[in-house]
Design an enzyme around this catalytic site. Structure first.
Site, PDB file in Angstrom:
ATOM      1  CB  SER A 105      -8.544   1.057   5.499  1.00 58.76           C
ATOM      2  OG  SER A 105      -8.971   2.502   5.427  1.00 58.76           O
TER       3      SER A 105
ATOM      4  CB  SER B 295      -7.969   3.649   2.752  1.00 55.24           C
ATOM      5  OG  SER B 295      -7.107   3.114   3.643  1.00 55.24           O
TER       6      SER B 295
ATOM      7  CE  LYS C 104      -3.731   2.015   2.456  1.00 55.77           C
ATOM      8  NZ  LYS C 104      -4.679   1.716   3.750  1.00 55.77           N
TER       9      LYS C 104
END
Lengths: 446, 446
Positions: free
Chosen positions: A174, A150, A80
């Site tokens: 997330s 996210s 990420k």
């Protein structure tokens, strides 16, 4: 390329790929080549990556083939793009951090590298892993839908056969929400059981590193690498003690989630599990608001340096948090912290008699995106409470899109929950109504 | 150099220096030159710095003079060498991180730079701010004594007139202990009220950024820059409500600390304060062990990347923690966390009626160093509880060395405690027995 074809290598679990590599049936270069080819074909639609240099990824794979060591030798992993990697930029999907390039590895990345993994590239994220700019990523199962936020790119990349393992982070929902929407396994471990050093801080007492995989066994492989202790676990669901916790936000569940919880319950009972309904005490009703109060207070310290530098150029919702538009007081914060602390003890105790607690992962299927990335409605209280959560895929909703369920339990029961997920996952896939069955390989867009 | 002489500029508080700079009586270049000259003369004995390039510091000062802005414009600040600075290496005083050079600023450093401060250099620390290799730093008041650990260089540099402000960090007693031994003001704020992003993590739920200064007003200046809210506070000690908390480790207090607490009490009563003895409930007795259990568990995740890379090359005490030589279980950890959470609420409540709670900073004067850096006996429960602590200097022990006292109080009472320290400090200096008076300027070695 040796025995494995592009297509089979793409859908291998990490354990399968490592086993093939161990016996010389597959090389890291083969596997990375298959990933790169899949990405090349699918990226115009899925858009899971913010940074990926094929030649650099291939060079790392060849180096692993030549001289790699460790339990993850040659395994490609997506990261990420809020997590620092010394050899790739980390731009938080923020226009203010374009080209930002910390030259250090996050602790988690250093551990994976040490274990022999190939850092494939960076996965798109919602800005700062909170809000603001959305990831460009779309759901691999339906190009009109969000993959969730996210950790959008991390979940989509694993779900789409682009990489077997990826790292995400969770402060609200997330990690688990994108796993539910994209139909992958994922774990958000107990808070601070895995170092959160080296990624953009949002709310320090909630931020948790998590990971995505194609099987529960792969979640466990990474848990072992991250030093999480193994635990005893029932070897079968027959006689396993499972609590069903619909939570105090159950009224937010859409028909897809109501059906998923019913199907999961029926499948568990059919497998011989002893299923019990678990009611949360009424004071847990305050946890959603407590999460907001603590998160926003902690964001005011975490983002102060950015706010001083960028001011109102930050996105409006963040600016309003920085200004404490909600008017939260120190007393509100202390009350939220005290409630959370009490409920942590209470939940540990009420969850202790069970092998796992089953609870929704999301309110339903992935909404139409990209602006709407879904909500952390069913995730945030567990994040607040520091409890481990494992998303188990297998079920689908009325639009034939994935709907996950979560296994949670007391703090530090992480690997027991992963083991329970390994038992539950196959029976959920089997329980899915025939009409809803689709390839687990995200072929909707092929 | 303009009006200020080397000697006066060296001992100015930050507020005094900023006021002189604002009216043109002093430039940042003057001030930094005075600091550099003091360091040049004293460094062979005090050894507070691991990295300092005089020309670079001077260039920053001249840039601040030419075009600086912000409330700390031109003010030199020392940075503990576990905190990242994009323009200076960060080597944790570890032989394994020699030349380590993260190219990013910690959040705290970014905020100070944005406020106009000059990052002077890096201050020596105990290895990883925990244990292992000691700082080379010695106590400015007695070259045979420790300055305390782990923020050894940060405290000594401020105490010795080498820099007006410095940053440290505390996981046990690493800010307050050196302040007590060196005779400076310092604050360890409420946990996570100031971002701890960008320094080497030890135990994430305890690690706290703190700072050193020559006056309580300077602590407050930096608190304002770090965005900590101002609070109402009594304007005088006359009628102020002060609790005296000897803690459950009072049997560890040496005569110097027993005398310091008595003198502080007498001074407070003479100033008209309403002084009450505060007994901690018996369950607080478990907090010292709870601190150890949680700290070691969190270290096992924080240092895992280092342990995987370095193994037994890490120092033996750290290796034994990584191996969980104490044999702590998940249940031990949960029990420690639950006890801590309960005691946080309880202490907030029992401290609420008071303007401040007075408690020891250390068990006595600085021990002979450098191997023995003292113990966090009187600090760690407050760190565990997340309570703000302010060290107030002014008193001395039988060896004429500083012995601080701590003001603590409920979470988020930080700036009220600083205000109380501003009232208490002067009466402690005045209360010091005549025979014990010495220059506050650390001239013992001149």
């Amino acid at each position: 390329m040796s025995i494995a074809t592009e297509d089979t290598a793409n859908w291998l679990t990490a354990r399968e790929a490592l086993a093939q590599m161990a016996r010389g049936a597959l090389s890291s270069a083969d596997l990375v080549a298959a990933c790169l080819e899949r990405i090349r074909r699918r990226d115009p639609v899925v858009r899971a990556w913010t940074y990926l240099v094929p030649a650099a990824a291939m060079a790392k794979a060849k180096a692993a083939d030549a001289a790699g060591t460790g339990p993850l030798r040659g395994l490609p992993i997506g990261i990420k793009d809020i997590i620092y990697t010394h050899d790739m930029p980390t731009s938080f999907n923020s226009p203010h951090f374009r080209g930002h390039f910390p030259n250090i590895d996050a602790a988690s990345v250093a551990i994976l590298r040490d274990a022999g993994a190939v850092m494939m590239g960076k996965n798109d994220t919602v800005e700062f892993a909170v809000n603001g700019r959305r990831a460009a990523t779309m759901n691999p199962h339906d190009r009109t839908r969000t993959p969730g936020g996210s950790s959008s790119g991390s979940a989509a990349a694993v779900a789409d056969g682009q990489v077997p393992i990826s790292l995400g982070t969770q402060t609200g929902g997330s990690v688990i929400r994108p796993a539910s929407y994209c139909g992958t396994y994922a774990i958000k471990p107990t808070w601070n059981l895995v170092s959160h050093e080296g990624f953009k801080v949002c709310a320090a007492s909630f931020d948790t590193l998590g990971w995505y995989a194609r099987s529960a066994e792969d979640l466990d492989l990474i848990a072992e690498v991250f030093g999480i202790e193994a635990q005893p676990c029932p070897g079968s669901l027959d006689g396993a003690r499972i609590a069903i916790c619909k939570t105090l936000v159950w009224h937010m569940a859409e028909p897809a989630t109501v059906a998923a919880m019913d199907q999961a319950r029926a499948a568990l009972e059919a497998a011989g599990a002893i299923v019990t309904d678990l009611q949360l005490p009424p004071e847990f009703d305050g946890l959603t608001e407590a999460h907001r109060v603590i998160m926003q207070a902690e964001m005011r310290s975490a983002f102060l340096a950015d706010y001083r530098r960028l001011g109102d150029a930050l996105y409006p919702q963040l600016v309003s948090i920085m200004r404490n538009a909600a008017g939260d007081s120190r007393e509100d914060l202390r009350a939220a912290q005290n409630l959370s602390a009490r409920c942590r003890c209470v939940f540990d105790d009420i969850a202790a008699p069970f092998d796992a607690v089953l609870t929704p992962s999301t309110s339903g299927e992935a909404p139409v995106g990209p602006e709407d990335t879904g909500a952390a409605t069913f995730n945030r209280i567990w994040t607040l409470l520091h409890m481990p959560c494992v998303n188990v895929p297998g079920l689908t909703g009325p639009s034939q899109l994935p709907v996950g369920v979560t296994l949670t339990g007391p703090r530090y029961s992480d690997r027991r929950l992963i083991s329970m997920a390994a038992l539950l996952g196959p029976i959920l896939s089997a329980a899915r109504p025939k009409a809803a069955k689709q390839s687990s390989k995200g072929t909707a867009l092929q």
